[in-house]
Design an enzyme around this catalytic site. Structure first.
Site, PDB file in Angstrom:
ATOM      1  N   LYS A  51      -9.632  -3.696  -3.120  1.00 12.18           N
ATOM      2  CA  LYS A  51      -8.423  -4.064  -3.955  1.00 12.18           C
ATOM      3  C   LYS A  51      -8.346  -5.442  -4.257  1.00 12.18           C
ATOM      4  CE  LYS A  51      -5.162  -1.029  -1.206  1.00 12.18           C
ATOM      5  NZ  LYS A  51      -4.668  -0.348  -0.463  1.00 12.18           N
ATOM      6  N   ASP A 109      -0.322   5.292   0.950  1.00 11.11           N
ATOM      7  CA  ASP A 109      -0.663   6.197   2.247  1.00 11.11           C
ATOM      8  C   ASP A 109      -0.843   5.616   3.650  1.00 11.11           C
ATOM      9  OD1 ASP A 109      -1.056   8.718   0.559  1.00 11.11           O
ATOM     10  OD2 ASP A 109      -2.708   7.933  -0.134  1.00 11.11           O
ATOM     11  N   ASP A 138       0.870  -1.014   0.249  1.00 11.39           N
ATOM     12  CA  ASP A 138      -0.218   0.036  -0.052  1.00 11.39           C
ATOM     13  C   ASP A 138       0.887   0.956   0.050  1.00 11.39           C
ATOM     14  OD1 ASP A 138      -2.348   1.399   0.628  1.00 11.39           O
ATOM     15  OD2 ASP A 138      -1.816   2.106   2.432  1.00 11.39           O
ATOM     16  N   SER A 151      -2.592   1.023  -4.482  1.00 10.13           N
ATOM     17  CA  SER A 151      -2.958   2.391  -3.785  1.00 10.13           C
ATOM     18  C   SER A 151      -4.377   2.520  -4.018  1.00 10.13           C
ATOM     19  CB  SER A 151      -1.985   3.994  -3.719  1.00 10.13           C
ATOM     20  OG  SER A 151      -3.075   4.608  -3.470  1.00 10.13           O
ATOM     21  N   ASP A 189      -1.487  -0.726   5.435  1.00  7.12           N
ATOM     22  CA  ASP A 189      -2.196  -0.847   6.985  1.00  7.12           C
ATOM     23  C   ASP A 189      -3.423  -0.467   7.137  1.00  7.12           C
ATOM     24  OD1 ASP A 189      -3.163   2.834   7.232  1.00  7.12           O
ATOM     25  OD2 ASP A 189      -2.587   1.480   4.953  1.00  7.12           O
ATOM     26  N   GLU A 223     -13.690   3.960   8.032  1.00  6.31           N
ATOM     27  CA  GLU A 223     -12.923   3.173   8.323  1.00  6.31           C
ATOM     28  C   GLU A 223     -12.376   1.988   8.641  1.00  6.31           C
ATOM     29  OE1 GLU A 223      -8.583   3.924   5.152  1.00  6.31           O
ATOM     30  OE2 GLU A 223     -10.095   4.941   5.224  1.00  6.31           O
TER      31      GLU A 223
END
Length: 317
Positions: A227, A65, A63, A178, A252, A110
């Site tokens: 994803k 960010d 990933d 991403s 993350d 989230e």
């Protein structure tokens, strides 16, 4: 004459313990206080298997960010690729206000450990869609993106140069997957001088008209919790990733764990999760999901140490 063989009289458990001690992976960074592991022995065995297989069988999927970039610096949040667009060169105050309202509404959802990915999924689509619609309305100019990145506080994690450079030197593919803005992501790594030929990016890319003004976003929307679909449809088609069954995965979010689903016939997958925020609330779910959890660790020390072990000891050199 009788020869005494001490191993015969040694309990099997002791023999196994000695064997494990002799063969275990020596990576001091795994002893950092920020490192949590559910099964250390499995982590070491996986790293050892990757090391034996050599770098020719390895790929890294990450990933971007809050994974390759820092979560915070000096007590302040580091901007994501979407946040970097919050610049008067690109968007007005009203757009900034609306984007922050959306962040305050949807980010807690989230990272809410009490909701399932299935519950979060439609809300993430809603969030990303609304943000992209706001950005399109701003008619962002392509030629101003580099300046916006330069003026931002975007920061890659400490140790990023070693990470990117080692992978490039060893010709290990790095797939950055991403849910951010691909054009901004590319500019960040370009300005940090680590956009090497081995880097592939799957992200949300802007579609500019012939005058260089944003008119839409290209292709299927990528958000935190879809994803897997992107991994199966797009990552699987990348020729550079074929024949590399060992995967080091960095993320993350629990949604990042599906990024390796496009790897055909994978043999060893080692997952590293950066737990940046709401540690106590999310610690158990991260420990039960990732092989290695890094708690409030703003560095790439652990991934770098693992890569150093695999690439320096592998047979495929």
């Amino acid at each position: 004459m009788v020869y005494h063989i001490p191993w015969i009289h040694t309990p099997v458990r002791t023999v196994l313990a000695i064997w494990h001690q002799l063969t275990k992976t020596e990576i001091p960074e795994l002893a950092k206080c920020s490192v949590l592991m559910r099964e250390r022995s499995r982590v070491e065995e996986t790293i050892h298997a990757m090391q034996r297989a050599g770098v020719g069988n390895l790929q890294v999927i990450s990933d971007f960010d809050m994974t390759l970039t820092r979560f915070a610096h000096n007590g302040k949040r580091v901007p994501t690729t979407h946040n970097i667009l919050d610049n008067r060169l690109l968007i007005n105050k009203d757009c900034t206000k609306k984007m922050r309202e959306l962040l305050n509404t949807y980010y807690p959802i989230e990272i809410d450990p009490g909701r399932t990915a299935e519950e979060k999924l439609p809300l993430m689509v809603e969030w990303w869609t609304k943000v992209h619609e706001l950005l399109i309305q701003q008619r962002i100019r392509k030629d101003l993106l580099a300046q916006a990145v330069k003026e931002s506080n975007a920061m890659l994690r400490d140790g990023y140069k070693v990470f990117f450079d080692r992978l490039a030197e060893e010709q290990v593919p790095l797939l950055i997957f991403s849910a951010g803005v691909g054009d901004v992501l590319e500019e960040v790594i370009q300005q940090n001088h680590v956009f090497h030929p081995n880097v592939q990016i799957i992200s949300n890319y802007m579609d500019f008209d012939h005058t260089g003004v944003l008119q839409a976003f290209k292709g299927q929307l990528i958000h935190t919790f879809n994803k897997r679909e992107g991994a199966l449809s797009r990552a699987a088609g990348l020729r550079e990733l074929q024949g590399r069954p060992n995967v080091l995965l960095l993320g993350d979010s629990l949604g990042d764990l599906t990024m390796a689903d496009g790897v055909s016939e994978h043999q060893n997958v080692l997952t590293i999760g950066f737990l940046n925020d709401q540690v106590e609330e999310r610690k158990d779910s991260y420990i039960n999901s990732f092989d290695i959890v890094l708690v409030k660790d703003e560095t790439l020390d652990v991934p770098n140490a693992i890569l150093r072990h695999i690439t320096s000891c592998g047979d495929d050199k």
